[in-house]
Design a protein around this motif. Structure first.
Motif, PDB file in Angstrom:
ATOM      1  N   GLY A  34     -66.127 -22.811 -16.716  1.00  0.00           N
ATOM      2  CA  GLY A  34     -64.849 -22.665 -15.502  1.00  0.00           C
ATOM      3  C   GLY A  34     -63.627 -22.519 -16.290  1.00  0.00           C
ATOM      4  O   GLY A  34     -62.808 -22.048 -15.612  1.00  0.00           O
ATOM      5  N   SER A  35     -63.596 -22.817 -17.662  1.00  0.00           N
ATOM      6  CA  SER A  35     -62.291 -22.907 -18.151  1.00  0.00           C
ATOM      7  C   SER A  35     -61.792 -21.749 -18.830  1.00  0.00           C
ATOM      8  O   SER A  35     -62.566 -20.842 -19.447  1.00  0.00           O
ATOM      9  CB  SER A  35     -62.424 -24.104 -19.446  1.00  0.00           C
ATOM     10  N   SER A  36     -60.323 -21.426 -18.634  1.00  0.00           N
ATOM     11  CA  SER A  36     -59.758 -20.281 -19.248  1.00  0.00           C
ATOM     12  C   SER A  36     -59.615 -20.292 -20.735  1.00  0.00           C
ATOM     13  O   SER A  36     -59.711 -18.853 -21.504  1.00  0.00           O
ATOM     14  CB  SER A  36     -58.545 -19.910 -18.688  1.00  0.00           C
ATOM     15  N   ALA A  37     -60.026 -21.485 -21.335  1.00  0.00           N
ATOM     16  CA  ALA A  37     -60.034 -21.739 -22.835  1.00  0.00           C
ATOM     17  C   ALA A  37     -61.527 -21.187 -23.540  1.00  0.00           C
ATOM     18  O   ALA A  37     -61.713 -20.596 -24.232  1.00  0.00           O
ATOM     19  CB  ALA A  37     -59.797 -23.146 -23.089  1.00  0.00           C
ATOM     20  N   SER A  38     -62.406 -21.538 -22.625  1.00  0.00           N
ATOM     21  CA  SER A  38     -63.701 -21.231 -23.038  1.00  0.00           C
ATOM     22  C   SER A  38     -63.811 -19.692 -23.063  1.00  0.00           C
ATOM     23  O   SER A  38     -64.691 -19.119 -23.657  1.00  0.00           O
ATOM     24  CB  SER A  38     -64.876 -21.661 -22.124  1.00  0.00           C
ATOM     25  N   SER A  39     -63.376 -18.915 -22.084  1.00  0.00           N
ATOM     26  CA  SER A  39     -63.621 -17.610 -21.962  1.00  0.00           C
ATOM     27  C   SER A  39     -62.564 -16.758 -22.792  1.00  0.00           C
ATOM     28  O   SER A  39     -62.651 -15.519 -23.047  1.00  0.00           O
ATOM     29  CB  SER A  39     -62.950 -17.070 -20.521  1.00  0.00           C
ATOM     30  N   SER A  40     -61.776 -17.542 -23.509  1.00  0.00           N
ATOM     31  CA  SER A  40     -60.769 -17.053 -24.477  1.00  0.00           C
ATOM     32  C   SER A  40     -59.670 -16.419 -23.922  1.00  0.00           C
ATOM     33  O   SER A  40     -58.680 -15.643 -24.493  1.00  0.00           O
ATOM     34  CB  SER A  40     -61.309 -16.083 -25.551  1.00  0.00           C
ATOM     35  N   ILE A  41     -59.465 -16.607 -22.626  1.00  0.00           N
ATOM     36  CA  ILE A  41     -58.179 -16.123 -22.008  1.00  0.00           C
ATOM     37  C   ILE A  41     -57.010 -16.840 -22.487  1.00  0.00           C
ATOM     38  O   ILE A  41     -56.134 -16.182 -22.755  1.00  0.00           O
ATOM     39  CB  ILE A  41     -58.305 -16.035 -20.473  1.00  0.00           C
TER      40      ILE A  41
ATOM     41  N   GLY B 148     -71.526 -27.706 -10.141  1.00  0.00           N
ATOM     42  CA  GLY B 148     -71.406 -26.026  -9.739  1.00  0.00           C
ATOM     43  C   GLY B 148     -69.964 -25.560 -10.027  1.00  0.00           C
ATOM     44  O   GLY B 148     -69.123 -26.252  -9.450  1.00  0.00           O
ATOM     45  N   VAL B 149     -70.092 -24.530 -10.474  1.00  0.00           N
ATOM     46  CA  VAL B 149     -68.911 -23.666 -10.657  1.00  0.00           C
ATOM     47  C   VAL B 149     -69.104 -22.178 -10.421  1.00  0.00           C
ATOM     48  O   VAL B 149     -69.901 -21.527 -10.863  1.00  0.00           O
ATOM     49  CB  VAL B 149     -68.508 -23.963 -12.458  1.00  0.00           C
ATOM     50  N   LEU B 150     -68.023 -21.681  -9.685  1.00  0.00           N
ATOM     51  CA  LEU B 150     -67.960 -20.562  -9.441  1.00  0.00           C
ATOM     52  C   LEU B 150     -66.626 -19.683  -9.974  1.00  0.00           C
ATOM     53  O   LEU B 150     -65.792 -20.487  -9.773  1.00  0.00           O
ATOM     54  CB  LEU B 150     -67.967 -20.076  -7.796  1.00  0.00           C
ATOM     55  N   SER B 151     -66.872 -18.611 -10.897  1.00  0.00           N
ATOM     56  CA  SER B 151     -65.756 -17.993 -11.700  1.00  0.00           C
ATOM     57  C   SER B 151     -65.757 -16.674 -11.412  1.00  0.00           C
ATOM     58  O   SER B 151     -66.772 -15.852 -11.379  1.00  0.00           O
ATOM     59  CB  SER B 151     -65.883 -18.371 -13.199  1.00  0.00           C
ATOM     60  N   HIS B 152     -64.556 -16.008 -11.547  1.00  0.00           N
ATOM     61  CA  HIS B 152     -64.336 -14.478 -11.625  1.00  0.00           C
ATOM     62  C   HIS B 152     -63.256 -14.299 -12.349  1.00  0.00           C
ATOM     63  O   HIS B 152     -62.049 -14.879 -12.528  1.00  0.00           O
ATOM     64  CB  HIS B 152     -64.076 -13.892 -10.071  1.00  0.00           C
ATOM     65  N   ILE B 153     -63.553 -13.037 -13.309  1.00  0.00           N
ATOM     66  CA  ILE B 153     -62.643 -12.524 -14.051  1.00  0.00           C
ATOM     67  C   ILE B 153     -62.084 -11.154 -13.841  1.00  0.00           C
ATOM     68  O   ILE B 153     -63.185 -10.431 -13.876  1.00  0.00           O
ATOM     69  CB  ILE B 153     -63.037 -12.763 -15.756  1.00  0.00           C
ATOM     70  N   GLY B 154     -60.964 -10.988 -13.819  1.00  0.00           N
ATOM     71  CA  GLY B 154     -60.403  -9.750 -13.547  1.00  0.00           C
ATOM     72  C   GLY B 154     -60.028  -9.011 -14.898  1.00  0.00           C
ATOM     73  O   GLY B 154     -59.014  -9.462 -15.538  1.00  0.00           O
ATOM     74  N   ASN B 155     -60.668  -8.176 -15.676  1.00  0.00           N
ATOM     75  CA  ASN B 155     -60.457  -7.673 -16.774  1.00  0.00           C
ATOM     76  C   ASN B 155     -59.474  -6.445 -16.937  1.00  0.00           C
ATOM     77  O   ASN B 155     -59.518  -5.788 -15.860  1.00  0.00           O
ATOM     78  CB  ASN B 155     -61.510  -7.203 -17.539  1.00  0.00           C
ATOM     79  N   GLY B 156     -58.557  -6.407 -18.079  1.00  0.00           N
ATOM     80  CA  GLY B 156     -57.859  -5.051 -18.074  1.00  0.00           C
ATOM     81  C   GLY B 156     -58.581  -4.079 -18.367  1.00  0.00           C
ATOM     82  O   GLY B 156     -59.679  -4.391 -18.745  1.00  0.00           O
ATOM     83  N   ALA B 157     -57.931  -2.975 -18.841  1.00  0.00           N
ATOM     84  CA  ALA B 157     -58.741  -1.716 -19.211  1.00  0.00           C
ATOM     85  C   ALA B 157     -59.282  -1.760 -20.450  1.00  0.00           C
ATOM     86  O   ALA B 157     -60.430  -1.114 -20.794  1.00  0.00           O
ATOM     87  CB  ALA B 157     -57.839  -0.375 -19.117  1.00  0.00           C
ATOM     88  N   ALA B 158     -58.758  -2.631 -21.509  1.00  0.00           N
ATOM     89  CA  ALA B 158     -59.481  -2.726 -22.760  1.00  0.00           C
ATOM     90  C   ALA B 158     -59.951  -4.248 -22.878  1.00  0.00           C
ATOM     91  O   ALA B 158     -60.314  -4.435 -24.035  1.00  0.00           O
ATOM     92  CB  ALA B 158     -58.378  -2.507 -23.535  1.00  0.00           C
ATOM     93  N   THR B 159     -60.037  -4.955 -21.925  1.00  0.00           N
ATOM     94  CA  THR B 159     -60.758  -6.355 -22.244  1.00  0.00           C
ATOM     95  C   THR B 159     -61.910  -6.373 -21.485  1.00  0.00           C
ATOM     96  O   THR B 159     -62.432  -5.975 -20.651  1.00  0.00           O
ATOM     97  CB  THR B 159     -59.722  -7.578 -21.585  1.00  0.00           C
ATOM     98  N   SER B 160     -62.876  -7.375 -22.249  1.00  0.00           N
ATOM     99  CA  SER B 160     -64.163  -7.697 -21.648  1.00  0.00           C
ATOM    100  C   SER B 160     -64.669  -9.222 -21.687  1.00  0.00           C
ATOM    101  O   SER B 160     -65.601  -9.407 -22.189  1.00  0.00           O
ATOM    102  CB  SER B 160     -65.271  -6.920 -22.285  1.00  0.00           C
ATOM    103  N   TYR B 161     -63.490  -9.944 -21.386  1.00  0.00           N
ATOM    104  CA  TYR B 161     -63.792 -11.321 -21.246  1.00  0.00           C
ATOM    105  C   TYR B 161     -64.864 -11.609 -20.285  1.00  0.00           C
ATOM    106  O   TYR B 161     -64.986 -10.953 -19.367  1.00  0.00           O
ATOM    107  CB  TYR B 161     -62.655 -11.996 -20.828  1.00  0.00           C
ATOM    108  N   THR B 162     -65.746 -12.594 -20.597  1.00  0.00           N
ATOM    109  CA  THR B 162     -66.753 -13.097 -19.725  1.00  0.00           C
ATOM    110  C   THR B 162     -66.816 -14.753 -19.330  1.00  0.00           C
ATOM    111  O   THR B 162     -65.964 -15.347 -20.145  1.00  0.00           O
ATOM    112  CB  THR B 162     -68.099 -12.770 -20.228  1.00  0.00           C
ATOM    113  N   THR B 163     -67.496 -15.088 -18.461  1.00  0.00           N
ATOM    114  CA  THR B 163     -67.236 -16.548 -18.049  1.00  0.00           C
ATOM    115  C   THR B 163     -68.307 -17.632 -19.049  1.00  0.00           C
ATOM    116  O   THR B 163     -69.239 -18.271 -18.379  1.00  0.00           O
ATOM    117  CB  THR B 163     -67.650 -16.559 -16.510  1.00  0.00           C
ATOM    118  N   THR B 164     -67.734 -17.507 -20.357  1.00  0.00           N
ATOM    119  CA  THR B 164     -68.640 -18.367 -21.301  1.00  0.00           C
ATOM    120  C   THR B 164     -68.293 -19.754 -20.755  1.00  0.00           C
ATOM    121  O   THR B 164     -67.237 -20.132 -20.240  1.00  0.00           O
ATOM    122  CB  THR B 164     -67.720 -18.297 -22.630  1.00  0.00           C
ATOM    123  N   ALA B 165     -69.184 -20.725 -21.071  1.00  0.00           N
ATOM    124  CA  ALA B 165     -69.113 -22.180 -20.956  1.00  0.00           C
ATOM    125  C   ALA B 165     -68.680 -22.749 -22.148  1.00  0.00           C
ATOM    126  O   ALA B 165     -68.362 -22.371 -23.167  1.00  0.00           O
ATOM    127  CB  ALA B 165     -70.264 -22.591 -20.263  1.00  0.00           C
TER     128      ALA B 165
END
Length: 360
Positions: free
Chosen positions: A148-155, A318-335
């Protein structure tokens, strides 16, 4: 008048027995003292979760390392007298869904260091260790750089550890504490710029006073090749515990991400932990990245989570996540270790992770 031979023998045996008993007692006392002043602890974490996610397609998976990376470790200390201690830590990452090593090229990939510490002057250690920027980010992240962390997803960018590093941590003075780290790459220049193969120079400091805490970290990775430039990070964090809820946030400016010239970013995250009961906590956070002059590299993550504590050592989450990617990004919900659903550039991704964490 001389004593009979039998009497002499009895006296001799009695004296030898007394000497032997005294020696054994002294040896036992020395061993007891040694045991009282030194210790070695075996510890670990087993964290498993089931993930249902949607990126390029739907995915159902069982993975290791949601809230925390699964691990097995040893740590110990020895009292050297005068308030000085020798300490060490060896920690290996484990993928408990398969039993494999988390890092196939290094067994003690999470921690591997030895050092000296004192309540008066702090601690000095050398080996593979966590970087101050990561330590501070982890402490102020609502989801603790786990699922659920934005650091885990690399955002929000972070490098967790540095090889061949020397680290100094100061004692706490008036609520303030500081840390400095120098990591020596010790390798030929490579095409990448990271904590494993680049020189790292890092400073960090934290302050706490009652419900308020704050942190600041400065990080520089020297360029990996002459075609690259130095990467720089400036992180500021703060939190306030209102009792009914704890609010935390972080802002980070990044220059030349991964040694790439002019890839400059502003990263931020804010979140809240709400202890609903003594055993149940609800958490929510949002994180985003804005890349200077390149809107296609922007992205945002929303997360909602809940934790139920069964005991001091075991909890469900339990964790629910959503990432809205830009046109050139492919971040995913990495734990913490587990990977999120595969997604292509420009495609949003969502996931639900439900797991159990046990520490021993």
């Amino acid at each position: 008048m001389n004593a009979p031979a039998s009497t002499k023998t009895l006296v001799c045996r009695t004296a030898m027995g007394a000497i032997l008993a005294t020696g054994l007692a002294a040896s036992g006392a020395a061993q007891a003292q040694s045991a009282a002043t030194s210790s070695v602890t075996l510890y670990g974490i087993i964290d498993m979760f089931v993930q249902y996610g949607k990126g390029d397609g739907t995915q159902l998976a069982v993975q290791s390392g949601g809230v925390s990376g699964s691990r097995l470790g040893f740590k110990g200390s020895e009292d050297l007298g005068g308030g000085l201690k020798a300490q060490f830590q060896l920690e290996a990452g484990i993928l408990t869904d398969t039993g494999a090593q988390a890092n196939t090229s290094s067994f003690f990939s999470r921690q591997s260091w030895v050092g000296l510490s004192s309540d008066s002057w702090g601690s000095l250690s050398a080996g593979r260790q966590t970087i101050p920027q990561y330590d501070i980010l982890d402490a102020f992240d609502t989801f603790g750089t786990g699922v659920g962390s934005s650091a885990s997803s690399s955002i929000v960018s972070t490098t967790s550890r540095a090889n061949n590093s020397v680290k100094y941590s100061s004692p706490k003075l008036g609520g303030f504490s500081g840390v400095a780290l120098v990591g020596m790459g010790e390798t030929a220049p490579t095409a990448t710029n990271s904590g494993d193969n680049a020189n790292v120079y890092a400073l960090g400091g934290t302050y706490s006073n009652g419900p308020f805490s704050a942190g600041l970290a400065l990080n520089m990775f020297k360029r990996g090749t002459n075609a690259q430039v130095d990467a720089r990070y400036v992180l500021a964090t703060a939190s306030y515990d209102f009792g009914v809820a704890k609010l935390s946030g972080a802002v980070q400016k990044v220059r030349n991400l991964s040694g790439t010239d002019s890839v400059d970013r502003t990263e931020a995250m804010v979140g809240v932990n709400v202890p609903v009961t003594a055993r149940n906590t609800v958490s929510a956070a949002v994180g985003q990245v804005t890349t200077s002059g390149q809107s296609s590299l922007n992205a945002r993550q929303w997360t909602l989570g809940a934790t139920h504590v069964l005991s001091k050592r075991t909890s469900f989450y339990g964790v629910l996540s959503h990432i809205g990617n830009g046109a050139a990004t492919s971040y995913t919900t990495t734990a913490a270790n587990g990977l999120g659903p595969i997604t292509s550039a420009g495609k949003d991704v969502s996931s639900l992770q439900v797991g159990v964490r046990h520490a021993f």
